[in-house]
Design a protein around this motif. Sequence first.
Motif, PDB file in Angstrom:
ATOM      1  N   ASN A  71       1.996  60.792  -1.654  1.00  0.00           N
ATOM      2  CA  ASN A  71       0.529  60.871  -1.618  1.00  0.00           C
ATOM      3  C   ASN A  71       0.084  60.315  -0.261  1.00  0.00           C
ATOM      4  OD1 ASN A  71      -2.229  60.925  -2.385  1.00  0.00           O
ATOM      5  ND2 ASN A  71      -2.098  58.853  -3.214  1.00  0.00           N
ATOM      6  N   PHE A  72      -0.347  61.205   0.627  1.00  0.00           N
ATOM      7  CA  PHE A  72      -0.673  60.895   2.027  1.00  0.00           C
ATOM      8  C   PHE A  72      -2.177  60.605   2.096  1.00  0.00           C
ATOM      9  CE2 PHE A  72       0.431  62.688   6.527  1.00  0.00           C
ATOM     10  CZ  PHE A  72      -0.678  62.117   7.124  1.00  0.00           C
ATOM     11  N   GLU A  73      -2.528  59.341   2.311  1.00  0.00           N
ATOM     12  CA  GLU A  73      -3.948  58.986   2.445  1.00  0.00           C
ATOM     13  C   GLU A  73      -4.360  59.115   3.899  1.00  0.00           C
ATOM     14  OE1 GLU A  73      -4.687  55.793  -1.129  1.00  0.00           O
ATOM     15  OE2 GLU A  73      -4.122  55.007   0.833  1.00  0.00           O
ATOM     16  N   MET A  74      -5.533  59.694   4.109  1.00  0.00           N
ATOM     17  CA  MET A  74      -5.978  59.913   5.500  1.00  0.00           C
ATOM     18  C   MET A  74      -7.488  60.115   5.565  1.00  0.00           C
ATOM     19  SD  MET A  74      -4.816  63.894   6.037  1.00  0.00           S
ATOM     20  CE  MET A  74      -6.291  64.911   6.259  1.00  0.00           C
ATOM     21  N   CYS A  93      -4.832  62.352  -0.166  1.00  0.00           N
ATOM     22  CA  CYS A  93      -6.053  61.723  -0.655  1.00  0.00           C
ATOM     23  C   CYS A  93      -6.939  61.454   0.554  1.00  0.00           C
ATOM     24  CB  CYS A  93      -5.721  60.425  -1.393  1.00  0.00           C
ATOM     25  SG  CYS A  93      -7.175  59.640  -2.104  1.00  0.00           S
ATOM     26  N   LEU A  94      -8.096  62.117   0.595  1.00  0.00           N
ATOM     27  CA  LEU A  94      -9.039  61.902   1.699  1.00  0.00           C
ATOM     28  C   LEU A  94      -9.820  60.626   1.426  1.00  0.00           C
ATOM     29  CD1 LEU A  94     -10.322  65.562   2.158  1.00  0.00           C
ATOM     30  CD2 LEU A  94      -8.774  64.305   3.671  1.00  0.00           C
ATOM     31  N   VAL A  95      -9.821  59.727   2.403  1.00  0.00           N
ATOM     32  CA  VAL A  95     -10.465  58.417   2.231  1.00  0.00           C
ATOM     33  C   VAL A  95     -11.428  58.174   3.395  1.00  0.00           C
ATOM     34  CG1 VAL A  95      -8.350  57.565   1.106  1.00  0.00           C
ATOM     35  CG2 VAL A  95      -8.756  57.027   3.504  1.00  0.00           C
ATOM     36  N   PRO A  96     -12.451  57.323   3.184  1.00  0.00           N
ATOM     37  CA  PRO A  96     -13.317  56.971   4.310  1.00  0.00           C
ATOM     38  C   PRO A  96     -12.607  55.943   5.177  1.00  0.00           C
ATOM     39  CG  PRO A  96     -13.987  55.780   2.357  1.00  0.00           C
ATOM     40  CD  PRO A  96     -12.830  56.633   1.949  1.00  0.00           C
ATOM     41  N   GLU A  97     -12.895  55.937   6.455  1.00  0.00           N
ATOM     42  CA  GLU A  97     -12.233  54.966   7.342  1.00  0.00           C
ATOM     43  C   GLU A  97     -13.198  54.460   8.384  1.00  0.00           C
ATOM     44  OE1 GLU A  97      -8.605  55.514   9.842  1.00  0.00           O
ATOM     45  OE2 GLU A  97      -7.812  56.255   7.942  1.00  0.00           O
ATOM     46  N   LYS A  98     -13.138  53.145   8.596  1.00  0.00           N
ATOM     47  CA  LYS A  98     -13.896  52.566   9.712  1.00  0.00           C
ATOM     48  C   LYS A  98     -12.907  51.728  10.496  1.00  0.00           C
ATOM     49  CE  LYS A  98     -17.573  51.191   7.048  1.00  0.00           C
ATOM     50  NZ  LYS A  98     -18.190  50.089   6.537  1.00  0.00           N
ATOM     51  N   GLU A 100     -13.298  49.111  12.224  1.00  0.00           N
ATOM     52  CA  GLU A 100     -13.470  47.658  12.187  1.00  0.00           C
ATOM     53  C   GLU A 100     -13.238  47.069  10.796  1.00  0.00           C
ATOM     54  OE1 GLU A 100     -15.654  49.954  12.691  1.00  0.00           O
ATOM     55  OE2 GLU A 100     -17.535  49.577  11.622  1.00  0.00           O
ATOM     56  N   GLU A 101     -13.057  47.929   9.766  1.00  0.00           N
ATOM     57  CA  GLU A 101     -12.914  47.375   8.416  1.00  0.00           C
ATOM     58  C   GLU A 101     -11.525  46.764   8.236  1.00  0.00           C
ATOM     59  OE1 GLU A 101     -13.333  50.719   5.742  1.00  0.00           O
ATOM     60  OE2 GLU A 101     -11.439  51.575   6.396  1.00  0.00           O
ATOM     61  N   ARG A 102     -11.476  45.772   7.326  1.00  0.00           N
ATOM     62  CA  ARG A 102     -10.184  45.150   7.039  1.00  0.00           C
ATOM     63  C   ARG A 102      -9.403  46.007   6.042  1.00  0.00           C
ATOM     64  NH1 ARG A 102     -10.181  38.797   6.519  1.00  0.00           N
ATOM     65  NH2 ARG A 102     -10.617  39.055   8.728  1.00  0.00           N
ATOM     66  N   THR A 103     -10.119  46.626   5.127  1.00  0.00           N
ATOM     67  CA  THR A 103      -9.503  47.554   4.176  1.00  0.00           C
ATOM     68  C   THR A 103     -10.559  48.595   3.794  1.00  0.00           C
ATOM     69  OG1 THR A 103      -8.303  47.745   2.082  1.00  0.00           O
ATOM     70  CG2 THR A 103     -10.072  46.119   2.144  1.00  0.00           C
ATOM     71  N   THR A 104     -10.151  49.583   3.007  1.00  0.00           N
ATOM     72  CA  THR A 104     -11.071  50.667   2.644  1.00  0.00           C
ATOM     73  C   THR A 104     -12.191  50.099   1.766  1.00  0.00           C
ATOM     74  OG1 THR A 104      -9.128  52.067   2.646  1.00  0.00           O
ATOM     75  CG2 THR A 104     -11.151  53.014   1.752  1.00  0.00           C
ATOM     76  N   GLU A 105     -13.390  50.036   2.321  1.00  0.00           N
ATOM     77  CA  GLU A 105     -14.452  49.258   1.678  1.00  0.00           C
ATOM     78  C   GLU A 105     -15.140  49.990   0.535  1.00  0.00           C
ATOM     79  OE1 GLU A 105     -16.754  48.408   5.095  1.00  0.00           O
ATOM     80  OE2 GLU A 105     -15.564  46.622   5.612  1.00  0.00           O
ATOM     81  N   GLY A 106     -15.156  51.277   0.586  1.00  0.00           N
ATOM     82  CA  GLY A 106     -15.862  52.008  -0.470  1.00  0.00           C
ATOM     83  C   GLY A 106     -15.275  53.399  -0.585  1.00  0.00           C
ATOM     84  N   GLY A 107     -15.984  54.236  -1.352  1.00  0.00           N
ATOM     85  CA  GLY A 107     -15.502  55.605  -1.512  1.00  0.00           C
ATOM     86  C   GLY A 107     -16.109  56.534  -0.479  1.00  0.00           C
ATOM     87  N   LEU A 108     -15.557  57.726  -0.401  1.00  0.00           N
ATOM     88  CA  LEU A 108     -16.112  58.774   0.462  1.00  0.00           C
ATOM     89  C   LEU A 108     -17.488  59.164  -0.048  1.00  0.00           C
ATOM     90  CD1 LEU A 108     -13.402  61.570   0.737  1.00  0.00           C
ATOM     91  CD2 LEU A 108     -14.375  60.298   2.652  1.00  0.00           C
ATOM     92  N   ASP A 109     -18.410  59.419   0.855  1.00  0.00           N
ATOM     93  CA  ASP A 109     -19.695  59.949   0.392  1.00  0.00           C
ATOM     94  C   ASP A 109     -19.574  61.477   0.320  1.00  0.00           C
ATOM     95  OD1 ASP A 109     -22.233  60.485  -0.338  1.00  0.00           O
ATOM     96  OD2 ASP A 109     -23.164  59.844   1.539  1.00  0.00           O
ATOM     97  N   VAL A 110     -18.961  61.926  -0.768  1.00  0.00           N
ATOM     98  CA  VAL A 110     -18.740  63.368  -0.916  1.00  0.00           C
ATOM     99  C   VAL A 110     -20.073  64.081  -1.079  1.00  0.00           C
ATOM    100  CG1 VAL A 110     -17.430  65.128  -2.155  1.00  0.00           C
ATOM    101  CG2 VAL A 110     -16.609  62.787  -2.147  1.00  0.00           C
ATOM    102  N   ALA A 111     -20.985  63.442  -1.845  1.00  0.00           N
ATOM    103  CA  ALA A 111     -22.297  64.069  -2.071  1.00  0.00           C
ATOM    104  C   ALA A 111     -23.024  64.248  -0.740  1.00  0.00           C
ATOM    105  CB  ALA A 111     -23.108  63.224  -3.041  1.00  0.00           C
ATOM    106  N   GLY A 112     -22.971  63.230   0.133  1.00  0.00           N
ATOM    107  CA  GLY A 112     -23.677  63.309   1.420  1.00  0.00           C
ATOM    108  C   GLY A 112     -22.917  64.105   2.470  1.00  0.00           C
ATOM    109  N   GLY A 113     -21.590  64.118   2.377  1.00  0.00           N
ATOM    110  CA  GLY A 113     -20.789  64.749   3.444  1.00  0.00           C
ATOM    111  C   GLY A 113     -20.161  66.059   3.022  1.00  0.00           C
ATOM    112  N   HIS A 114     -20.806  66.703   2.085  1.00  0.00           N
ATOM    113  CA  HIS A 114     -20.290  67.910   1.450  1.00  0.00           C
ATOM    114  C   HIS A 114     -19.758  68.944   2.454  1.00  0.00           C
ATOM    115  CE1 HIS A 114     -20.439  71.401  -1.274  1.00  0.00           C
ATOM    116  NE2 HIS A 114     -20.317  70.499  -2.224  1.00  0.00           N
TER     117      HIS A 114
END
Length: 249
Positions: A71-74, A93-98, A100-114
């Motif tokens: 399972n390749f997260e990216m 698994c598509l994940v949000p990334e920043k 400067e974050e220490r870890t994945t802070e939240g989920g993808l905004d699929v609704a907003g980034g459709h």
Amino acid sequence: MNAKLRLGVNIDHVATIRNARGGDLPDPVRAAELAKAAGADGITAHLREDRRHIRDADMQRLREEVDLPLNFEMAATDEMLAIAIQTKPHAVCLVPEKREERTTEGGLDVAGGHNHLKRFVSDLGDAGIRVSLFIEASEAQLDAAKSLGAPVVEIHTGAYCDAKTDEERARELDRIRHAVQYGAGIGLEIHAGHGLNFETVKPIAAMPEIAELNIGHFLIGEAVFVGLEAAIAEMRRLMDEARTQAGYA
Ligand SMILES: CC(=O)[C@@H](O)[C@H](O)COP(=O)(O)O
Ligand SMILES: NCC(=O)COP(=O)(O)O
């Protein structure tokens, strides 16, 4: 209802320790092989854009040398899309990334980034890769994931695991339970993960609609004290116990 809850072991933080000294050890591929021996059903690894832990060559070796689904997260970027299509993992698994974050802070905004995500879901699907979207436990995000054509979602369990009071944890658990039932009801395969440990795993594992949990950071830390195989075996035991106690095994 999923008869057996799969355990995906995330080995990112074996690479974190390796990278602290810049050499080749400890080897994430060896960790993946031990995870298999301990009962893992899959290996999860996150190729971050800054390569802070897993590197390109690790992904390639995990795909070629380990006999478990990868399972390749990216992040949803063109660079990662090209690497994933060339690596051909079982799942992405598509994940949000920043950065400067220490870890994945939240989920993808699929609704907003459709519109942005649509191309990634379809290109990965066309390459024969099972696509999952890492999202918050919300009906809007689940509906958006469904309308994008993603077959799988992974619900972010971080807020539940980080809850500071029993009330907050119960509230987060209810939110997850509702989303899991709603998502399964609209035909999505449901996974969950982030921050799970021996104390938090059972209420999540008891939800019969969940097909897979992905767990990493805690297991790699626990391995320092009891060994990786023992840590994974105990997690497996707790997951199975949760299903049995809930009457689903
Ligand atoms: C997406 C997710 O929840 C985990 O894979 C996590 O990203 C592990 O990597 P980090 O600890 O670098 O966030
Ligand atoms: N997608 C969640 C994951 O792979 C593991 O997260 P964590 O247990 O390392 O927090």
